[in-house]
Design a protein around this motif. Structure first.
Motif: not given
Length: 211
Positions: A37, A40, A175, A178-180, A182-184, A186-187
């Motif tokens: 945690r 991140t 990446l 679009y990806g960052a 989405t990951l943020l 989700g986290w």
């Protein structure tokens, strides 16, 4: 001979030896989860600070950043380093300063070299000759600094330019775009709705109840 055995006091209980692996595993899991945690959060914080410093800072505070592409100023500035320049009155330019300016020939690209000679004309025109620290000869031109402001190098951030160049490649750029997010997202959702682990606590309570 009669042996006398000492009996424990009524209600006294003997401590049972710990079950191997029962005490260390939950602690290790908690430490690993906490480390993940904070790692991140640290990465997100660094990314935000880097974005603020390189993208927003120049607009808010007036400094400029640029990536050194050649080794002409090594070892003071190596290829891939990011230089931070601040505005300076042209009249204050002196020998020994490292400045960023447009060269007067070819594509008029911006170079960052050291001033080795400066001429202040009576009409206020400032002409400089520069040289890269790693070069054997001065630059083959003299440059008239246009406008009222020059930009002097104040700080060098090593290797950051390599990261910026890598981030500008198309696939990494997509990446991150679009990806960052989405990951943020989700986290954040996992942080909000993550269930509390109660298996170990319930098992320990059952063991105490049976004893």
């Amino acid at each position: 001979m009669t042996a006398i055995l000492t009996l424990p006091a009524p209600g006294a209980a003997r401590a049972l030896p710990p079950v191997p692996g029962r005490t260390t595993a939950p602690v290790l899991r908690r430490v690993a989860a906490g480390t993940a945690r904070w790692a991140t959060r640290a990465l997100v914080g660094i990314a935000v600070l880097a974005f603020a410093g390189l993208a927003l800072g120049p607009h808010a505070f007036g400094y400029r950043t640029m990536t050194m592409l050649t080794g002409s100023m090594a070892p003071v500035i190596d290829p891939g380093d990011v230089v931070i320049t601040t505005p300076l009155a042209v009249a204050d330019v002196t020998e020994g300063m490292i400045i960023s300016y447009h060269i007067p020939i070819d594509d008029h690209r911006v170079v960052t070299h050291r001033v080795i000679d400066v001429d202040h004309a009576a009409d206020g025109t400032v002409t400089v000759q520069t040289r890269g620290d790693a070069n054997d000869h001065p630059d083959p031109w003299t440059a008239v600094l246009e406008g009222d402001t020059a930009y002097q190098v104040q700080a060098v951030i090593p290797e950051v330019g390599q990261v910026i160049t890598a981030l500008r490649t198309p696939w990494i750029n997509h990446l991150l775009v679009y990806g960052a997010p989405t990951l943020l997202a989700g986290w954040l959702l996992l942080t909000i709705w993550r269930p509390t682990t109660t298996d170990d606590t319930t098992h320990d309570q059952d063991e105490e109840a049976r004893t």
